[in-house]
Scaffold this motif. Structure first.
Motif, short mmCIF file in Angstrom:
data_model
loop_
_atom_site.label_atom_id
_atom_site.label_comp_id
_atom_site.label_asym_id
_atom_site.label_seq_id
_atom_site.Cartn_x
_atom_site.Cartn_y
_atom_site.Cartn_z
N ALA A 20 -14.00 -84.70 -1.97
CA ALA A 20 -14.54 -83.38 -2.48
C ALA A 20 -14.77 -82.30 -1.22
O ALA A 20 -14.58 -81.17 -1.40
N ARG A 21 -15.70 -83.22 -0.42
CA ARG A 21 -16.19 -82.22 0.65
C ARG A 21 -14.66 -81.63 1.60
O ARG A 21 -14.94 -80.55 1.89
N LEU A 22 -14.00 -82.61 1.61
CA LEU A 22 -12.79 -82.06 2.59
C LEU A 22 -11.95 -81.16 1.85
O LEU A 22 -11.26 -80.15 2.40
N ALA A 23 -11.77 -81.48 0.45
CA ALA A 23 -11.15 -80.43 -0.29
C ALA A 23 -11.88 -78.74 -0.23
O ALA A 23 -11.23 -77.89 -0.08
N GLU A 24 -13.20 -78.93 -0.18
CA GLU A 24 -13.90 -77.78 -0.18
C GLU A 24 -13.62 -77.19 1.17
O GLU A 24 -13.44 -75.98 1.46
N ALA A 25 -13.61 -78.02 2.29
CA ALA A 25 -13.35 -77.40 3.72
C ALA A 25 -11.76 -76.79 3.69
O ALA A 25 -11.85 -75.87 4.39
N PHE A 26 -11.09 -77.37 3.30
CA PHE A 26 -9.70 -76.88 3.17
C PHE A 26 -9.37 -75.58 2.39
O PHE A 26 -8.94 -74.51 2.87
N ARG A 27 -10.47 -75.66 1.44
CA ARG A 27 -10.37 -74.49 0.59
C ARG A 27 -11.09 -73.28 1.49
O ARG A 27 -10.57 -72.00 1.52
N LEU A 28 -12.21 -73.40 1.92
CA LEU A 28 -12.61 -72.43 2.76
C LEU A 28 -11.91 -71.96 4.07
O LEU A 28 -11.78 -70.88 4.18
N PHE A 29 -11.32 -72.92 4.55
CA PHE A 29 -10.37 -72.75 5.87
C PHE A 29 -9.22 -71.86 5.25
O PHE A 29 -9.04 -70.69 6.06
N ASN A 30 -8.72 -72.10 4.14
CA ASN A 30 -7.50 -71.11 3.23
C ASN A 30 -8.00 -69.76 3.47
O ASN A 30 -7.30 -68.83 3.41
N ALA A 31 -9.29 -69.80 2.57
CA ALA A 31 -9.80 -68.30 2.45
C ALA A 31 -9.95 -67.60 3.70
O ALA A 31 -9.92 -66.42 3.97
N ALA A 32 -10.56 -68.39 4.81
CA ALA A 32 -10.97 -67.76 6.01
C ALA A 32 -9.59 -67.48 6.73
O ALA A 32 -9.46 -66.16 7.19
N SER A 33 -8.49 -68.12 6.59
CA SER A 33 -7.18 -67.78 7.10
C SER A 33 -6.76 -66.53 6.30
O SER A 33 -6.18 -65.57 7.15
N ALA A 34 -6.90 -66.44 5.09
CA ALA A 34 -6.18 -65.46 4.36
C ALA A 34 -7.09 -64.06 4.69
O ALA A 34 -6.28 -63.22 4.96
N GLU A 35 -8.31 -64.35 4.92
CA GLU A 35 -9.29 -62.90 5.28
C GLU A 35 -8.76 -62.36 6.64
O GLU A 35 -8.82 -61.37 6.87
N LEU A 36 -8.67 -63.68 7.62
CA LEU A 36 -8.12 -63.13 9.10
C LEU A 36 -6.87 -62.31 9.05
O LEU A 36 -6.55 -61.49 9.80
N THR A 37 -5.97 -62.98 7.95
CA THR A 37 -4.59 -62.50 8.07
C THR A 37 -4.47 -61.11 7.52
O THR A 37 -4.09 -60.08 7.93
N GLU A 38 -5.63 -60.77 6.64
CA GLU A 38 -5.85 -59.35 6.00
C GLU A 38 -6.30 -58.58 6.83
O GLU A 38 -5.89 -57.46 7.43
N ALA A 39 -7.35 -59.13 7.65
CA ALA A 39 -7.99 -58.30 8.61
C ALA A 39 -7.29 -58.05 9.81
O ALA A 39 -7.18 -56.88 10.38
N TYR A 40 -6.35 -58.81 10.14
CA TYR A 40 -5.46 -58.65 11.33
C TYR A 40 -4.46 -57.47 10.99
O TYR A 40 -3.99 -56.69 11.62
#
Length: 403
Positions: A20-40
């Protein structure tokens, strides 16, 4: 009893909490990646916008630079083609800029001291005008104006070549005097004939018969008076015909008024007239001291003669702006308006022993110095004559003293 060993082909089991923690980490990573992509992406758009704005600003700056370069070129061309001399002097008296006309007039060169160029300027016989020798060795007549430049102690000096205008002014004044002399030739003949005929008659009487010594002295005195009147008439005519200032010097107003008081006071005392002089404040005019003093003496003597049976004559000085007014007033009989219009005409006089040239000469002296004479009078209310002359500026005083 020991547990049986795990087979290598069997995968490791992950605890549910860790999954569950690993899945949450992947979700947060994907969200951060999406935000970074949007910010970029947004940053890319902003960089593109700023790049476009910078290009526009650079284009505007380039346009302004080119416009200022064209304007500078035009101003430089205009400055070089100007017939007037333009000199920019810094606070230390060093020439920063000078156009070719200034170089030709007074030898002004960038980097040189302005004092050396100013030393060439010598006071002329007219207010605010200067004589100098140009770079080509030819004499020139210049006028000079100065103005302070904003943002420092620098100043700009403008030099105008008045050589041609001065020559035309001299020619016009000469033609005007010749015309006036032509108009008054007939009147002059009459003015000369009258005292000459009287003197001839008196001398003829002395020669024709024997007379008592007292009668001889009386008739000889009358003949001498007529001859002196004739001499004054010729002298004033020559002065009017010349109509020019013979020299120019700095005239201290207070000293001039003191000189006038000492000259006219005996005349006023003999006529029973009180002379009141108001001492002036400090001031300087430029011109022919003898001519100015003679014009003022003429005004004062006229005022004394206007006070029949005693009276009062006043002399004061009025400083107003760039002018100084020598005010001569009396409480005499006054002058009718119809006569005032002819006061300054040559040979017009209301006195039996007058030449009619005193006021004409006085006005000529005032005008050749850049001034004039004003008259205010009314019958029974006295008269007020004001001779106005330009005040000498501090710059003229410095240049005239050679500093």
């Amino acid at each position: 009893m020991s547990e049986p060993p795990v087979s290598p082909a069997e995968p490791a089991r992950i605890a549910p909490e860790e999954a569950a923690r690993l899945a949450e980490a992947f979700r947060l990573f994907n969200a951060a990646s999406a935000e970074l992509t949007e910010a970029y992406g947004a940053l890319e758009k902003q960089v593109a916008s700023l790049t476009e704005e910078l290009a526009q600003a650079n284009g505007e700056l380039r346009r302004q630079y080119e416009e200022k370069a064209r304007l500078t070129d035009r101003l430089s061309t205009l400055l070089n083609q100007l017939p007037a001399g333009v000199v920019v002097v810094d606070g230390n008296g060093v020439i920063e800029e000078a156009n070719p006309a200034a170089l030709d007039m007074v030898g002004a060169r960038p980097g040189a001291g302005w004092g050396a160029s100013a030393a060439r300027l010598l006071p002329a016989d007219a207010p605010a005008e200067w004589d100098c020798t140009g770079e080509n060795g030819q004499p020139r007549r210049l006028s000079m104006n100065e103005a302070a430049l904003a943002g420092g102690n620098a100043r700009i000096v403008l030099l105008h070549d008045m050589t041609r205008q001065h020559a035309l002014k001299i020619a016009a004044a000469r033609n005007e005097r010749l015309a006036a002399m032509g108009e008054m030739a007939a009147s002059l003949a009459h003015q000369l004939r009258t005292p000459l005929a009287a003197a001839t008659l008196y001398v003829g009487t002395l020669l024709s018969r024997e007379m008592a010594p007292a009668d001889v002295k009386s008739i000889a005195s009358r003949a001498q008076d007529r001859l002196r009147h004739l001499e004054r008439l010729i002298r004033d005519t020559l002065m009017f015909a010349r109509g020019e200032v013979l020299g120019r010097e700095a005239i201290d107003v207070a000293a001039l008024v003191d000189e006038l008081q000492h000259t006219v006071e005996p005349v006023a005392r003999q006529a029973g007239v009180t002379l009141t002089v108001t001492p002036p404040s400090a001031g300087t005019v430029s011109g022919d001291r003898k001519a100015v003093a003679s014009a003022l003496v003429s005004l004062l003597e006229n005022a004394v003669q206007a006070c029949v049976g005693g009276g009062e004559v006043g002399l004061s000085v009025d400083f107003a702006g760039n002018e100084v007014g020598f005010v001569v007033r009396d409480n005499g009989r006054g002058i009718p308006r119809e006569i005032q219009e002819r006061l300054f005409e040559p040979f017009f006089t209301t006195r039996e022993d007058g030449t009619g040239l005193g006021l004409a000469i006085a006005r000529g002296v005032a005008r050749v110095h850049g001034g004039d004479i004003e008259c205010e009078s009314a019958p029974g209310a006295g008269s007020r004559f004001t001779l106005r002359l330009p005040v000498q500026t501090p710059e003229e005083v410095v240049l005239e003293n050679g500093q």
